[in-house]
Design an enzyme around this catalytic site. Sequence first.
Site, PDB file in Angstrom:
ATOM      1  N   ARG A  15       0.839  -1.190   0.000  1.00 35.94           N
ATOM      2  CA  ARG A  15       0.000   0.000   0.000  1.00 35.94           C
ATOM      3  C   ARG A  15       0.886   1.256   0.000  1.00 35.94           C
ATOM      4  O   ARG A  15       2.075   1.200   0.299  1.00 35.94           O
ATOM      5  CB  ARG A  15      -0.914   0.011   1.228  1.00 35.94           C
ATOM      6  CG  ARG A  15      -2.022  -1.024   1.196  1.00 35.94           C
ATOM      7  CD  ARG A  15      -2.775  -1.075   2.516  1.00 35.94           C
ATOM      8  NE  ARG A  15      -1.964  -1.629   3.592  1.00 35.94           N
ATOM      9  CZ  ARG A  15      -2.365  -1.758   4.858  1.00 35.94           C
ATOM     10  NH1 ARG A  15      -3.568  -1.322   5.193  1.00 35.94           N
ATOM     11  NH2 ARG A  15      -1.581  -2.287   5.766  1.00 35.94           N
ATOM     12  N   LYS A  74       1.698   2.316   7.284  1.00 35.97           N
ATOM     13  CA  LYS A  74       2.054   1.593   8.509  1.00 35.97           C
ATOM     14  C   LYS A  74       3.030   2.394   9.358  1.00 35.97           C
ATOM     15  O   LYS A  74       3.670   3.343   8.898  1.00 35.97           O
ATOM     16  CB  LYS A  74       2.657   0.230   8.156  1.00 35.97           C
ATOM     17  CG  LYS A  74       1.658  -0.734   7.537  1.00 35.97           C
ATOM     18  CD  LYS A  74       0.457  -1.006   8.442  1.00 35.97           C
ATOM     19  CE  LYS A  74       0.840  -1.812   9.678  1.00 35.97           C
ATOM     20  NZ  LYS A  74      -0.354  -2.062  10.547  1.00 35.97           N
ATOM     21  N   TYR A  93      -1.091   4.756  10.393  1.00 39.62           N
ATOM     22  CA  TYR A  93      -1.458   3.807  11.449  1.00 39.62           C
ATOM     23  C   TYR A  93      -0.270   3.661  12.391  1.00 39.62           C
ATOM     24  O   TYR A  93       0.879   3.529  11.939  1.00 39.62           O
ATOM     25  CB  TYR A  93      -1.809   2.439  10.864  1.00 39.62           C
ATOM     26  CG  TYR A  93      -3.138   2.385  10.141  1.00 39.62           C
ATOM     27  CD1 TYR A  93      -4.332   2.569  10.823  1.00 39.62           C
ATOM     28  CD2 TYR A  93      -3.195   2.150   8.772  1.00 39.62           C
ATOM     29  CE1 TYR A  93      -5.558   2.526  10.167  1.00 39.62           C
ATOM     30  CE2 TYR A  93      -4.405   2.107   8.101  1.00 39.62           C
ATOM     31  CZ  TYR A  93      -5.589   2.292   8.806  1.00 39.62           C
ATOM     32  OH  TYR A  93      -6.785   2.254   8.151  1.00 39.62           O
ATOM     33  N   HIS A  95      -0.766   2.065  16.120  1.00 39.42           N
ATOM     34  CA  HIS A  95      -0.983   0.913  17.010  1.00 39.42           C
ATOM     35  C   HIS A  95       0.077   0.864  18.112  1.00 39.42           C
ATOM     36  O   HIS A  95       0.757  -0.142  18.312  1.00 39.42           O
ATOM     37  CB  HIS A  95      -1.001  -0.391  16.203  1.00 39.42           C
ATOM     38  CG  HIS A  95      -2.093  -0.456  15.181  1.00 39.42           C
ATOM     39  ND1 HIS A  95      -3.429  -0.539  15.522  1.00 39.42           N
ATOM     40  CD2 HIS A  95      -2.053  -0.437  13.826  1.00 39.42           C
ATOM     41  CE1 HIS A  95      -4.167  -0.574  14.428  1.00 39.42           C
ATOM     42  NE2 HIS A  95      -3.363  -0.505  13.383  1.00 39.42           N
ATOM     43  N   GLU A 117      -5.972   5.111  13.398  1.00 39.24           N
ATOM     44  CA  GLU A 117      -6.907   4.226  14.090  1.00 39.24           C
ATOM     45  C   GLU A 117      -7.606   4.860  15.285  1.00 39.24           C
ATOM     46  O   GLU A 117      -8.535   4.265  15.852  1.00 39.24           O
ATOM     47  CB  GLU A 117      -6.214   2.934  14.540  1.00 39.24           C
ATOM     48  CG  GLU A 117      -5.237   3.066  15.698  1.00 39.24           C
ATOM     49  CD  GLU A 117      -3.823   3.428  15.252  1.00 39.24           C
ATOM     50  OE1 GLU A 117      -2.929   3.381  16.119  1.00 39.24           O
ATOM     51  OE2 GLU A 117      -3.621   3.752  14.062  1.00 39.24           O
ATOM     52  N   ASP A 270      -2.292  -6.613  15.584  1.00 36.60           N
ATOM     53  CA  ASP A 270      -1.577  -5.337  15.633  1.00 36.60           C
ATOM     54  C   ASP A 270      -1.863  -4.563  16.909  1.00 36.60           C
ATOM     55  O   ASP A 270      -1.212  -3.557  17.197  1.00 36.60           O
ATOM     56  CB  ASP A 270      -1.868  -4.474  14.402  1.00 36.60           C
ATOM     57  CG  ASP A 270      -3.342  -4.275  14.137  1.00 36.60           C
ATOM     58  OD1 ASP A 270      -4.156  -4.622  15.016  1.00 36.60           O
ATOM     59  OD2 ASP A 270      -3.699  -3.775  13.058  1.00 36.60           O
TER      60      ASP A 270
END
Length: 363
Positions: A15, A74, A93, A95, A117, A270
């Site tokens: 991605r 990510k 993201y 996490h 998120e 994750d």
Amino acid sequence: MEIGVPKETKDQEFRVGLSPSSVRVLHENGHAIFVETEAGTGAGFTDTDYKLAGAQIVSTPEGAWNRELVVKVKEPLQPEYKFLQKEQLLFTYLHLAADRALTEHLIDCGVTAIAYETVEQPGNNKLPLLTPMSIIAGRLSVQFGARFLERQQGGRGVLLGGVPGVRPGKVVILGGGVVGTEAARIAVGMGAAVQILDVNVDRLSYLETIFGSRVELLYSNSAHIEAVVSQADLLIGAVLVPGRKAPILVPRNLVKQMHPGAVIVDVAVDQGGCIETLRPTSHTNPVYVEEGVVHYGVPNMPGAVPWTATQALNNSTLPYVLQLANLALKAIEVNPFLAAGVNVQNHRLVHPAVQQVFPDLVS
């Protein structure tokens, strides 16, 4: 504003933070976008596509990272830590609940880190930037689970849809949110016998309106989990506690009771995972066997379908990227829902849920 789009470095993460169509919108609004060469290749976007959209192609990671706003997919990996800068905006993201080292570095370097998120949606506290990837991950969880149930992949050789005269495979889904709902949608479509467990009775009632009698809906408690997990051919972890580690719902002793060759796919990996025996894996080496059960723990599942996933993600992230580009830090002041995405700012851990995970890092 100068906006950087680095090439993702996580294993087989294809991605990309901005699609060419998103770049075009930002360029038309007067912003300069710097895309690392071949950043979009895995998603089907060429450097020429980005040039035509108004981006400048840079040949090194530094050329993309050394910008006021960096848009990724990510979380930064350790080799990328050196690129993070004081007063830089990072939008991706994160996490953090499952990554203390990254949390500590973000605090130390002084970046403003905004996590997709935890950005909230006006009016209902839903998570609009997590939802599109949750839909994809939920659907993929059954797709991957079906593959690894094949005997040649180490599974017990069960066809989820069964055939006339032979029972279908049994799919147990822990969590009835977006991931669990989408997993059930695919599993039902394949003809599997499906059970969903959730602690929210209202959500279970809503799921009944979607699936009717095609899915067995159970209140999630330890007794029900023990009763259904041991009989599952495919167990899907779909638990989400926003910003926090997922609770362990399936201990090792319960995994031991599962059929040899059964498959576990934990989409919550994750955020730490909800299965005690589950650890993160990668697209290169997606599974391992423990207690006789095949475990799949890839934390970036949507990276397997980057053409679809990049566009789905950009459909949701672009309005926020544009607001950050137009207003910089003032965007956080004027938009409380975007502000909910801020995890680290001014050398401080600021998100309440992540603070509860790392109370010793709260200043």
